[in-house]
Design a protein around this motif. Structure first.
Motif, PDB file in Angstrom:
ATOM      1  N   GLY A   1       0.816  -1.208   0.000  1.00  0.00           N
ATOM      2  CA  GLY A   1       0.000   0.000   0.000  1.00  0.00           C
ATOM      3  C   GLY A   1       0.848   1.255   0.000  1.00  0.00           C
ATOM      4  N   ARG A   2       0.619   2.108   0.985  1.00  0.00           N
ATOM      5  CA  ARG A   2       1.380   3.369   1.087  1.00  0.00           C
ATOM      6  C   ARG A   2       2.658   3.225   1.920  1.00  0.00           C
ATOM      7  NH1 ARG A   2      -0.863   6.394   4.204  1.00  0.00           N
ATOM      8  NH2 ARG A   2      -2.535   5.071   4.993  1.00  0.00           N
ATOM      9  N   LEU A   3       2.976   2.016   2.329  1.00  0.00           N
ATOM     10  CA  LEU A   3       4.135   1.778   3.177  1.00  0.00           C
ATOM     11  C   LEU A   3       5.260   1.135   2.392  1.00  0.00           C
ATOM     12  CD1 LEU A   3       2.397   0.251   6.344  1.00  0.00           C
ATOM     13  CD2 LEU A   3       2.842   2.651   5.832  1.00  0.00           C
ATOM     14  N   THR A   4       6.495   1.600   2.677  1.00  0.00           N
ATOM     15  CA  THR A   4       7.698   1.019   2.086  1.00  0.00           C
ATOM     16  C   THR A   4       8.731   0.833   3.175  1.00  0.00           C
ATOM     17  OG1 THR A   4       7.293   2.133  -0.031  1.00  0.00           O
ATOM     18  CG2 THR A   4       9.519   1.296   0.373  1.00  0.00           C
ATOM     19  N   SER A   5       9.279  -0.362   3.248  1.00  0.00           N
ATOM     20  CA  SER A   5      10.342  -0.651   4.200  1.00  0.00           C
ATOM     21  C   SER A   5      11.613  -0.959   3.428  1.00  0.00           C
ATOM     22  CB  SER A   5       9.966  -1.844   5.078  1.00  0.00           C
ATOM     23  OG  SER A   5      11.083  -2.278   5.826  1.00  0.00           O
ATOM     24  N   THR A   6      12.724  -0.331   3.863  1.00  0.00           N
ATOM     25  CA  THR A   6      14.025  -0.590   3.254  1.00  0.00           C
ATOM     26  C   THR A   6      15.018  -0.916   4.348  1.00  0.00           C
ATOM     27  OG1 THR A   6      13.580   0.921   1.421  1.00  0.00           O
ATOM     28  CG2 THR A   6      15.879   0.344   1.843  1.00  0.00           C
ATOM     29  N   THR A   7      15.622  -2.080   4.263  1.00  0.00           N
ATOM     30  CA  THR A   7      16.629  -2.509   5.237  1.00  0.00           C
ATOM     31  C   THR A   7      17.965  -2.665   4.525  1.00  0.00           C
ATOM     32  OG1 THR A   7      14.990  -3.650   6.605  1.00  0.00           O
ATOM     33  CG2 THR A   7      17.292  -4.280   6.895  1.00  0.00           C
ATOM     34  N   VAL A   8      18.996  -2.018   5.081  1.00  0.00           N
ATOM     35  CA  VAL A   8      20.364  -2.155   4.578  1.00  0.00           C
ATOM     36  C   VAL A   8      21.150  -2.832   5.690  1.00  0.00           C
ATOM     37  CG1 VAL A   8      22.346  -1.001   3.604  1.00  0.00           C
ATOM     38  CG2 VAL A   8      20.058  -0.033   3.267  1.00  0.00           C
ATOM     39  N   THR A   9      21.277  -4.138   5.588  1.00  0.00           N
ATOM     40  CA  THR A   9      21.787  -4.931   6.701  1.00  0.00           C
ATOM     41  C   THR A   9      23.223  -4.555   7.056  1.00  0.00           C
ATOM     42  OG1 THR A   9      20.398  -6.751   5.932  1.00  0.00           O
ATOM     43  CG2 THR A   9      22.081  -7.276   7.553  1.00  0.00           C
ATOM     44  N   ASN A  10      24.093  -4.398   6.046  1.00  0.00           N
ATOM     45  CA  ASN A  10      25.500  -4.137   6.372  1.00  0.00           C
ATOM     46  C   ASN A  10      25.700  -2.743   6.941  1.00  0.00           C
ATOM     47  OD1 ASN A  10      25.113  -2.682   4.067  1.00  0.00           O
ATOM     48  ND2 ASN A  10      26.781  -3.610   2.903  1.00  0.00           N
ATOM     49  N   GLU A  11      24.728  -1.870   6.810  1.00  0.00           N
ATOM     50  CA  GLU A  11      24.778  -0.553   7.439  1.00  0.00           C
ATOM     51  C   GLU A  11      23.943  -0.513   8.716  1.00  0.00           C
ATOM     52  OE1 GLU A  11      23.907   2.578   4.678  1.00  0.00           O
ATOM     53  OE2 GLU A  11      25.365   1.854   3.201  1.00  0.00           O
ATOM     54  N   ARG A  12      23.337  -1.642   9.057  1.00  0.00           N
ATOM     55  CA  ARG A  12      22.591  -1.793  10.309  1.00  0.00           C
ATOM     56  C   ARG A  12      21.508  -0.732  10.460  1.00  0.00           C
ATOM     57  NH1 ARG A  12      27.458  -3.549  14.504  1.00  0.00           N
ATOM     58  NH2 ARG A  12      28.412  -5.049  13.095  1.00  0.00           N
ATOM     59  N   ARG A  13      20.722  -0.589   9.432  1.00  0.00           N
ATOM     60  CA  ARG A  13      19.635   0.374   9.484  1.00  0.00           C
ATOM     61  C   ARG A  13      18.471  -0.080   8.632  1.00  0.00           C
ATOM     62  NH1 ARG A  13      19.547   3.434   4.803  1.00  0.00           N
ATOM     63  NH2 ARG A  13      21.469   3.375   3.556  1.00  0.00           N
ATOM     64  N   SER A  14      17.312   0.418   9.025  1.00  0.00           N
ATOM     65  CA  SER A  14      16.093   0.182   8.261  1.00  0.00           C
ATOM     66  C   SER A  14      15.236   1.438   8.348  1.00  0.00           C
ATOM     67  CB  SER A  14      15.328  -1.021   8.817  1.00  0.00           C
ATOM     68  OG  SER A  14      14.169  -1.284   8.062  1.00  0.00           O
ATOM     69  N   SER A  15      14.423   1.648   7.348  1.00  0.00           N
ATOM     70  CA  SER A  15      13.509   2.782   7.352  1.00  0.00           C
ATOM     71  C   SER A  15      12.115   2.318   6.965  1.00  0.00           C
ATOM     72  CB  SER A  15      13.982   3.867   6.375  1.00  0.00           C
ATOM     73  OG  SER A  15      13.971   3.376   5.047  1.00  0.00           O
ATOM     74  N   LEU A  16      11.144   3.069   7.449  1.00  0.00           N
ATOM     75  CA  LEU A  16       9.746   2.855   7.090  1.00  0.00           C
ATOM     76  C   LEU A  16       9.219   4.175   6.546  1.00  0.00           C
ATOM     77  CD1 LEU A  16       7.212   1.000   7.125  1.00  0.00           C
ATOM     78  CD2 LEU A  16       6.699   1.965   9.376  1.00  0.00           C
ATOM     79  N   HIS A  17       8.809   4.141   5.299  1.00  0.00           N
ATOM     80  CA  HIS A  17       8.293   5.339   4.644  1.00  0.00           C
ATOM     81  C   HIS A  17       6.782   5.221   4.520  1.00  0.00           C
ATOM     82  CE1 HIS A  17       8.472   8.875   2.002  1.00  0.00           C
ATOM     83  NE2 HIS A  17       7.532   8.274   1.305  1.00  0.00           N
TER      84      HIS A  17
END
Lengths: 111, 110
Positions: free
Chosen positions: A57-73
């Motif tokens: 839907g209107r949600l996007t999750s991006t995880t960059v494992t080697n940078e130890r971060r994730s975002s939820l848009h």
């Protein structure tokens, strides 16, 4: 120190604005998940996203494992998006489901 | 969506009292979990289980016992409740990956 850090702690939007929630974690073992907690308390899973980008839907999750971060848009926010968003990791690396949660981001969307 | 139910939904007890929180899942998930949620701490894992008869210790187990009697049923026991155990308790289940949560039990220890 805290193994899962979320930012911002709280966020206020006008309906229609976009939101970007951040999650940083100290462990390389992730199996990262995003959860949403309704204002009444109910918890629901949004994404199981150990790496890469996922959409619903209107949600996007991006995880960059080697940078130890994730975002939820969240795009084009709605008042019904109000609530608390948690990210969590399984730091054991063995897929035990032994999750460590961040403290959450409280989102308020005004009409 | 997986179905996880909890009972009671609300409970008030006194210091030193015995409390049992119940959780049932009807999706044959292997894993079940008990969490507590407190302001300023997010959710913290108390105990979890891989199947009937199995019990694993979580991150905040002190003062709690748990028992997994069947694939479906997971109980959390507070044998001598203290005010510090006043909290919102969640049960969850999973196969692998995604966890599905119950509606929560609000416990007040006076």
């Amino acid at each position: 120190g805290q193994q899962v850090q979320q930012s911002p702690a709280s966020l206020v939007l006008q309906e229609g604005e976009n939101a970007e929630l951040q999650c940083n974690f100290s462990s390389t073992a992730t199996r990262l998940q995003w959860f949403y907690q309704h204002p009444g308390g109910r918890l629901v899973s949004l994404f199981y996203n150990p790496s890469g980008t996922k959409h619903t839907g209107r949600l996007t999750s991006t995880t960059v494992t080697n940078e130890r971060r994730s975002s939820l848009h969240i795009s084009s926010s709605q008042t019904t998006d109000s609530g608390t968003y948690f990210c969590a990791i399984d730091r054991t690396g063995a897929n035990t489901g032994k999750l460590t949660f961040g403290h959450g981001t409280i989102l308020r969307v005004h009409p | 969506e997986a179905a996880v139910t909890q009972s009671p939904r609300n409970k008030v007890t006194v210091t030193g009292g015995n409390v049992t929180l119940s959780c049932r899942q009807t999706n044959s998930h292997n894993y079940m979990y008990w969490y507590r949620q407190d302001t300023g701490h997010g959710l913290r894992l108390i105990h979890y289980s891989y199947g009937a008869g199995n019990l694993q210790i979580g991150d905040v187990p002190d003062g709690y016992k748990a028992t997994r009697t069947t694939q479906e049923d997971f109980f959390l026991l507070l044998e001598l409740a203290s005010p510090s155990q006043t909290s919102l308790y969640f049960c969850a289940s999973s196969v692998t990956g995604t966890q599905y949560f119950g509606p929560g039990t609000r416990l007040l220890v006076l």
